[in-house]
Design an enzyme around this catalytic site. Structure first.
Site, PDB file in Angstrom:
ATOM      1  N   ASP A  22       3.902  50.519  39.128  1.00 59.63           N
ATOM      2  CA  ASP A  22       3.739  49.201  38.550  1.00 59.63           C
ATOM      3  C   ASP A  22       4.895  48.353  39.075  1.00 59.63           C
ATOM      4  O   ASP A  22       5.918  48.895  39.523  1.00 59.63           O
ATOM      5  CB  ASP A  22       3.768  49.289  37.017  1.00 59.63           C
ATOM      6  CG  ASP A  22       3.572  47.938  36.362  1.00 59.63           C
ATOM      7  OD1 ASP A  22       2.772  47.134  36.875  1.00 59.63           O
ATOM      8  OD2 ASP A  22       4.236  47.674  35.346  1.00 59.63           O
ATOM      9  N   ASP A  24       6.235  44.779  37.651  1.00 53.80           N
ATOM     10  CA  ASP A  24       7.079  44.126  36.648  1.00 53.80           C
ATOM     11  C   ASP A  24       7.602  45.141  35.643  1.00 53.80           C
ATOM     12  O   ASP A  24       6.823  45.803  34.958  1.00 53.80           O
ATOM     13  CB  ASP A  24       6.283  43.048  35.915  1.00 53.80           C
ATOM     14  CG  ASP A  24       5.716  42.005  36.866  1.00 53.80           C
ATOM     15  OD1 ASP A  24       6.479  41.485  37.688  1.00 53.80           O
ATOM     16  OD2 ASP A  24       4.505  41.715  36.783  1.00 53.80           O
TER      17      ASP A  24
END
Length: 269
Positions: A22, A24
């Site tokens: 991922d 952020d």
């Protein structure tokens, strides 16, 4: 489920072929920028909806962010949070501007505030994430970024991170392909497909409960929850195999250290 050993060893040969990250909150600290934009959006909206703002206003909290928004596609996050407060809006359309009182309008408004905040703060990259990515790639593992954000390409470019990934699946790509967002596993499965790797030979790094659930549902070999905030063990309960607070706790087997270790401060190699 518990995580007795804070160090995760990723084997470079024989067990894994690829690793999905991922963006952020894992590779960058832009989750903080997203959270600030979401709070500004929802607090402004909730204040307007309260019959008596002084008495009835309940602000958007960090727990709201983690439970209803973090890791989800933007519009789904809006729907989920509003539903949690007994509120709803017309769906609208992608043609709506940021002033429209629709789900799409709020989404446009949030994105404008996110980009404004990003311009002010810049992209803060986690040095431990960069080192881990370099070590994984040196070990021959393929890497991809899988994010719900529609600003994924811009964040990678501004953070100077593009060269560390072989593939990218973001909110724009997911929209083009009609992929369901996290907590559905679709975007992670697409990331593995683009790397030519089976989920059973792919690891996932996620900081959001929705993303961890997506990795669990996708049958990935190893789901590592990266707890930047919130309650210890929450990512384990969401389906992570292990939970770490920092990516410096992750080791890659069979690769020489990228940085020389010094025995004293200021020593030269």
């Amino acid at each position: 489920m518990s995580s007795p050993d804070p160090v995760v060893v990723i084997l470079s040969r024989g067990q894994l072929d690829a690793v999905l990250f991922d963006l952020d909150g894992v590779v960058t600290q832009t989750a903080l920028v997203h959270a600030a934009a979401w709070k500004r959006l929802f607090d402004t909206y909730l204040w307007k909806q309260a019959a008596d703002p002084v008495r009835d206003f309940r602000p958007f909290t960090q727990e709201d962010y983690r439970r209803y928004v973090d890791g989800r596609p933007r519009l789904e996050g809006i729907r989920c949070f509003l539903a949690s407060r007994g509120l709803s809006l017309p769906e609208g359309s992608s043609a709506d501007g940021p002033d429209a009182e629709t789900v799409h309008g709020l989404g446009k408004r949030k994105n404008a505030w996110f980009l404004e905040e990003l311009e002010r703060r810049g992209v803060e990259v986690d040095p431990a994430a960069v080192e881990l990515l370099e070590r994984l790639r040196a070990a021959g593992l393929r890497t991809a970024v899988v994010t719900s954000s529609r600003n994924g390409a811009a964040v990678l470019r501004l953070g100077g991170l593009e060269h560390l990934f072989d593939a990218r699946v973001d909110g724009v790509e997911a929209g083009k392909l009609g992929l369901a967002g996290k907590p559905a596993p679709d975007t992670f499965l697409e990331g593995a497909r683009r790397l030519g790797a089976a989920p059973a030979r792919t690891a996932v790094f996620e900081d959001a409960q929705a993303g961890v659930r997506a990795g669990h549902l996708g049958g990935f070999a190893l789901v590592i929850g990266v707890r930047r905030s919130g309650e210890a063990g929450a990512l384990l309960r969401a389906g992570a195999h292990v939970e770490v607070e920092e990516l410096s706790a992750v080791r890659v087997e069979g690769v020489a250290p990228l940085r020389p270790e010094f025995h004293a401060a200021g020593a030269t190699p």
